[in-house]
Each structure stands twice: as C-alpha cells, then as structure tokens.
Design a protein around this motif. Structure first.
Motif, mmCIF file in Angstrom:
data_model
loop_
_atom_site.group_PDB
_atom_site.id
_atom_site.type_symbol
_atom_site.label_atom_id
_atom_site.label_comp_id
_atom_site.label_asym_id
_atom_site.label_seq_id
_atom_site.Cartn_x
_atom_site.Cartn_y
_atom_site.Cartn_z
ATOM 1 N N ASP A 1 128.729 25.433 83.097
ATOM 2 C CA ASP A 1 130.125 25.477 83.580
ATOM 3 C C ASP A 1 130.141 26.429 84.780
ATOM 4 O O ASP A 1 130.512 27.588 84.669
ATOM 5 N N LEU B 1 131.882 26.798 87.528
ATOM 6 C CA LEU B 1 133.157 27.441 87.928
ATOM 7 C C LEU B 1 134.047 27.568 86.697
ATOM 8 O O LEU B 1 134.843 26.702 86.421
ATOM 9 N N ARG B 2 133.947 28.685 85.893
ATOM 10 C CA ARG B 2 133.149 29.840 86.168
ATOM 11 C C ARG B 2 132.497 30.398 84.901
ATOM 12 O O ARG B 2 131.815 31.404 84.954
ATOM 13 N N ALA B 3 132.768 29.726 83.747
ATOM 14 C CA ALA B 3 132.428 30.368 82.461
ATOM 15 C C ALA B 3 130.945 30.719 82.299
ATOM 16 O O ALA B 3 130.608 31.827 81.877
ATOM 17 N N GLU C 1 140.376 33.474 80.684
ATOM 18 C CA GLU C 1 141.437 32.980 81.558
ATOM 19 C C GLU C 1 142.221 31.884 80.872
ATOM 20 O O GLU C 1 141.753 31.275 79.909
ATOM 21 N N ALA D 1 142.786 29.612 84.989
ATOM 22 C CA ALA D 1 141.955 30.470 85.854
ATOM 23 C C ALA D 1 142.591 31.822 86.168
ATOM 24 O O ALA D 1 142.072 32.569 86.991
ATOM 25 N N ASN E 1 138.386 35.909 84.240
ATOM 26 C CA ASN E 1 137.172 35.075 84.218
ATOM 27 C C ASN E 1 136.487 35.106 85.582
ATOM 28 O O ASN E 1 135.810 34.161 85.956
ATOM 29 N N THR F 1 137.831 30.859 77.410
ATOM 30 C CA THR F 1 138.142 30.142 78.653
ATOM 31 C C THR F 1 138.570 28.716 78.302
ATOM 32 O O THR F 1 138.379 28.263 77.175
ATOM 33 N N THR F 2 139.112 28.021 79.298
ATOM 34 C CA THR F 2 139.684 26.705 79.007
ATOM 35 C C THR F 2 138.623 25.669 78.648
ATOM 36 O O THR F 2 138.780 24.926 77.691
ATOM 37 N N ASN F 3 137.562 25.627 79.423
ATOM 38 C CA ASN F 3 136.574 24.559 79.203
ATOM 39 C C ASN F 3 135.233 25.073 78.675
ATOM 40 O O ASN F 3 134.642 24.480 77.786
ATOM 41 N N GLY F 4 134.763 26.179 79.264
ATOM 42 C CA GLY F 4 133.411 26.660 78.938
ATOM 43 C C GLY F 4 133.253 27.016 77.471
ATOM 44 O O GLY F 4 132.277 26.617 76.827
ATOM 45 N N HIS G 1 138.373 21.595 90.834
ATOM 46 C CA HIS G 1 138.506 22.994 90.409
ATOM 47 C C HIS G 1 138.165 23.946 91.560
ATOM 48 O O HIS G 1 138.685 25.059 91.609
ATOM 49 N N LEU H 1 140.728 26.852 92.562
ATOM 50 C CA LEU H 1 140.344 28.277 92.639
ATOM 51 C C LEU H 1 140.619 28.817 94.045
ATOM 52 O O LEU H 1 141.101 29.938 94.217
HETATM 53 C C1 MLT Z 1 136.677 27.340 82.132
HETATM 54 O O1 MLT Z 1 135.873 27.665 81.241
HETATM 55 O O2 MLT Z 1 137.595 26.561 81.928
HETATM 56 C C2 MLT Z 1 136.534 27.860 83.548
HETATM 57 O O3 MLT Z 1 135.612 28.843 83.596
HETATM 58 C C3 MLT Z 1 137.841 28.038 84.247
HETATM 59 C C4 MLT Z 1 137.859 29.118 85.307
HETATM 60 O O4 MLT Z 1 137.524 28.878 86.457
HETATM 61 O O5 MLT Z 1 138.224 30.239 84.998
#
Ligand code: MLT
Length: 240
Positions: free
Chosen positions: A24, A26-28, A69, A72, A82, A101-104, A201, A205
C-alpha cells in the motif's frame, strides 16, 4: 519459482499460502517500513478507531503511540497521522505503534493467516525481492488498492519488485498480472512519479497538500529492511 500478483486482497483465493507481500504505497506500508526503520518496536494494525484506542489503553502510556488516518487526514486525539515523514526516530524509537488506516490495515486483516506475510513499498522493494529470492518459494504480491478499487501506485510497486526478483531468479515464472506489472514498471522506470500521478489517490493527497508524502513514498530502495507480520503484529524481519 512463480510470482503471482493480485490487484486487490479480495482477489486472493481462499486458502492461499505465503510467502506473500502486501503493498500500500500511498501510504500505509510506506509508514510501516519507515516506522520500523526508525526504531519502532512493533506495529499493530487494527481496522477501527475505537479498537485502536482500547488497544493503546492496555499499554503503558509512554510505550505506545496511536497513528493513522481517515480520508488521509489525522484522527483527532491520535499521536501521529498517516504521514511517513512524521514517523521520525525521535518520535517512534522503541514505541509500539497502533495503526488504523482506511485500506492498508484492512488489507492486512484480510490476509491474516497467510505466512510468511511481508510488508512492501517502493522504499524497501529490493529488500523484499532479496527476501523472496532467498526463500525460493512461489510467492504473491498483493496490492491493497483504494476503497476496494485497483490502484496504479500499488501495481507499479509490484512491477518494480517483479523486475528486481526476475534479476535474482532468472527463470522466474510470472503470472499474467505480474507480467503486466513488470512491463508497466519497466516502461516508466525513468519516471515513476509521472506514472503514479495518474492514480486517484495521488491526486487526492496532492489536493490536501501532501505531495511531500508522495515524493517520500516513491523513493526506490531508500530503506534496507523487510517488515513481517508475526502473530498479528508487524515487526522487523532481519535480513540474513
Ligand atoms: C490507507 O491505508 O488507506 C492509506 O494509507 C490512506 C492514506 O494515504 O493515508
């Protein structure tokens, strides 16, 4: 040895075996690599903000930091956002970080049970490729995506790792998406930022003033370490 690439964690077939690498950019995963490089003791990734707060409360106050986050942006009351640039040695050394975090962190949760499970980013791509080559087993790279959708930043990083692994294992077999990622990366190797600039993304950002994070996360091989998930916690895997 075969390398498979998955565009999203939900596409990984149930019962899949490791080694696997979650990406991941950006950015996890860039945050995780940075935090451990800067001396953090461990990172526990949790999906919900309230679970992060409760878990942090079970640690001595001066040994734990809350990071993460939503959209973000920093989470109110958390110690760190994050942004990987916040995870400096001064702040994170010897600390246990609880990250949401949202996705990571969701990607990590959906891959729970796959072993070994490593953490990959542009920052540690070579170290990841060396680790996979040393194991010599069929491996998979799993892109976290953004809100359930495929992302260019993660697939570009998968392509870089595929290219580096191909140099180490000359008869490496690539599945169709690994080939796609490899050629995508090779054709933009001289200007990765231009390629990744088409990612949604990336634009988001940039729009909230975080271009410096993007530049940081796109540095290739800045850090020579591979985090690994061990009993639900991300720790440093020492390279042999
Ligand atoms: C995530 O895990 O969703 C990302 O890292 C989002 C972010 O850029 O903070």
């Amino acid at each position: 040895m075969k390398l498979s690439v998955y565009a999203l964690p939900t596409l990984v077939p149930p019962g899949s075996q490791g080694p696997a690498v979650v990406i991941d950019v950006l950015r996890a995963t860039s945050v995780m690599v940075t935090a451990l490089a800067h001396g953090a003791a461990a990172i526990t990734a949790v999906e919900e903000i309230e679970d992060a707060r409760s878990l942090a409360a079970s640690y001595p106050t001066d040994s734990v930091l809350l990071g993460g986050e939503r959209q973000a942006l920093p989470i109110p009351g958390f110690d760190l956002s994050n942004s990987p640039r916040e995870y400096t040695p001064e702040k994170v050394k010897d600390k246990h970080i609880i990250l949401t975090t949202t996705n990571g962190t969701r990607a990590l949760a959906s891959l729970a049970g796959i072993e070994p499970l490593f953490i990959g980013a542009f920052l540690n791509a070579s170290a990841v490729a060396k680790t996979l080559a040393a194991l010599g087993q069929d491996a998979m790279l799993v892109c976290a995506g953004t809100r359930g959708r495929f992302t260019l930043d993660d697939i570009s990083c998968a392509g870089l790792i595929a290219a580096q692994l191909s140099r180490l294992i000359p008869n490496l077999e690539l599945d169709d998406l690994a080939y796609t990622a490899y050629f995508l990366y090779q054709s933009h190797a001289q200007n990765i930022k231009h390629l990744v600039s088409h990612a949604q993304h990336f634009s988001y950002l940039q729009s909230i003033g975080l271009e410096a994070d993007i530049n940081y996360c796109l540095q290739v091989d800045a850090l020579d370490l591979v985090p690994k998930v061990q009993e639900g916690t991300v720790v440093l895997q020492h390279l042999k």
